[in-house]
Scaffold this active site. Sequence first.
Site, short mmCIF file in Angstrom:
data_model
loop_
_atom_site.label_atom_id
_atom_site.label_comp_id
_atom_site.label_asym_id
_atom_site.label_seq_id
_atom_site.Cartn_x
_atom_site.Cartn_y
_atom_site.Cartn_z
CD GLU A 1 -2.21 1.38 2.72
OE1 GLU A 1 -2.80 2.43 3.16
OE2 GLU A 1 -2.53 0.19 3.48
CG ASP B 1 -0.02 6.84 -1.18
OD1 ASP B 1 -0.77 7.37 -1.65
OD2 ASP B 1 0.56 7.37 -0.11
CG ASN C 1 -6.09 1.68 2.93
OD1 ASN C 1 -6.10 2.58 2.45
ND2 ASN C 1 -6.63 1.37 4.18
CD GLU D 1 -3.19 4.27 -1.72
OE1 GLU D 1 -3.53 5.44 -1.79
OE2 GLU D 1 -3.00 3.78 -0.62
#
EC number: 3.1.26.3
Length: 314
Positions: free
Chosen positions: A62, A66, A131, A134
């Site tokens: 994650e 991101d 989440n 990502e």
Amino acid sequence: MFSNITDKIRLLFRKDKEPYLCFYKMLGFYPRNIEIYQQALLHKSSSIKAGKGRLLNNERLEFLGDAILDAIVADIVYKKFEGKREGFLTNTRSKIVQRETLNRVAVEIGLDKLIKYTTRQSSHNSYMCGNAFEALIGAIYLDRGYRACKKFMEERIINQYLNLEKISRKEVNFKSKLIEWSQKNKFCVEFNLIEQSLDSDQNPIFETQITVENIPAGTGKGYSKKESQQEAAHATLTKIKGDPQFIDAIFAAKAEREKAAETAESENTTAIHEEAIAVEESISVREEEIPKEHFVDTERIIAEAEEVAFRESK
């Protein structure tokens, strides 16, 4: 194209074809390292032990996803909106990569059905799907590289589920918008946490109420203070736009506050002026109290000194 054909041929010799086919439908290509994609779908509530007792879940992916997603979306937005300034580009990118948008996209592509988590976590983790999305981007990056990530975002996500023109015009940060409105119109706005409770699964719930000029406006609940403030701000902005009685009330309250402030300022100015006069009078009195003989003696001393200096010069 050639890479996909090669991967498809390799798939024919595998016994566990189903996971590969599942990801192919979602991604448009076959995974090479399927374990990393499976890790991307592993929520921390269902962590498994890896080597040396280390817990394995999707949090690290994650983190990576991101950063990669920010770069990809910035790349796409930069090329899409030629001539637009930095502020516009930054806001548009933020609207695309915000959790609400990613949550919706994750559900659209069916990612929510593949995430592994405990039932207790699902009840309140409103950002779990975003989440995981990502983390999926992070897995694609490690497995296929930046180009594959960008192609996936452009062809599978943006072209099918996101209207960039519409998103660029959408107002999403209700709290920021409310604060901007209050500053422009000189209203006093306060965010007050009025209650903190627990749901049936013992997860914390926050309730925020907003007041405008001490008049109750919107309220909102959420599993975080930020979420409850956004909900309350949204409700307040809706009330400002559609409730004439509320508008009349806050304008009247604002007028009273400003009048009270002016009165207090006027009284303070008067008090300062009176204090200054008193100080001047006190100084004048002290000067009058100095004996006149003091000045006579001073003049005599100066005259004698001048006379002595005159004699010596001769």
